[in-house]
Motif scaffolding. Structure first.
Motif, PDB file in Angstrom:
ATOM      1  N   THR A 217       2.835  10.328  -3.316  1.00  0.00           N
ATOM      2  CA  THR A 217       1.934   9.699  -4.281  1.00  0.00           C
ATOM      3  C   THR A 217       1.190   8.552  -3.601  1.00  0.00           C
ATOM      4  OG1 THR A 217       3.418  10.279  -6.085  1.00  0.00           O
ATOM      5  CG2 THR A 217       1.793   8.574  -6.547  1.00  0.00           C
ATOM      6  N   TYR A 218       1.934   7.737  -2.851  1.00  0.00           N
ATOM      7  CA  TYR A 218       1.357   6.583  -2.163  1.00  0.00           C
ATOM      8  C   TYR A 218       0.282   7.020  -1.157  1.00  0.00           C
ATOM      9  CZ  TYR A 218       0.995   2.327   0.624  1.00  0.00           C
ATOM     10  OH  TYR A 218       0.518   1.234   1.295  1.00  0.00           O
ATOM     11  N   TYR A 219       0.561   8.091  -0.407  1.00  0.00           N
ATOM     12  CA  TYR A 219      -0.381   8.567   0.626  1.00  0.00           C
ATOM     13  C   TYR A 219      -1.356   9.633   0.113  1.00  0.00           C
ATOM     14  CZ  TYR A 219       2.371   5.923   4.000  1.00  0.00           C
ATOM     15  OH  TYR A 219       3.006   4.912   4.671  1.00  0.00           O
ATOM     16  N   HIS A 220      -1.325   9.915  -1.185  1.00  0.00           N
ATOM     17  CA  HIS A 220      -2.220  10.892  -1.816  1.00  0.00           C
ATOM     18  C   HIS A 220      -2.135  12.274  -1.174  1.00  0.00           C
ATOM     19  CE1 HIS A 220      -3.877   7.512  -3.961  1.00  0.00           C
ATOM     20  NE2 HIS A 220      -4.123   6.896  -2.813  1.00  0.00           N
TER      21      HIS A 220
END
Length: 99
Positions: free
Chosen positions: A58-61
């Motif tokens: 989620t953080y790094y898409h």
């Protein structure tokens, strides 16, 4: 041939082509280096592992997929694995289409 089998065949092909990163530490390192286009985690992986990878992707898409079992991933790769990162955009696109 069903979609799942096609997906497993594509994972095996990507593995032989050297387009995959396997194993939790390697996948986490590749995620941080922005090298992955897709992450596949076994549906029966541990809760903590699933949460850690979901948070990181989620953080790094990066899209994450968790519909395959450890057994299916092991069958596709020929070695036991719960976590796979796809480095190649072409393979990742093909896999997403089959999911």
């Amino acid at each position: 041939m069903d979609q799942t089998q096609k997906l497993l065949n594509l994972i095996g092909l990507a593995f032989r082509a050297g387009a995959l990163t396997t194993g939790e530490p390697q996948v986490l390192k590749a995620l941080a280096a922005h090298q992955l286009k897709l992450v596949i985690i076994a549906s029966d992986a541990g809760t903590a592992t699933q949460k850690k990878l979901t948070d990181k992707t989620t953080y790094y898409h990066v899209p994450i997929h968790d519909d395959l079992s450890t057994e299916q991933l092991t069958q596709a790769l020929g070695r036991p694995r719960k976590i796979i990162g796809v480095n190649d955009a072409g393979f990742a696109k093909g896999m997403v289409k089959l999911m």
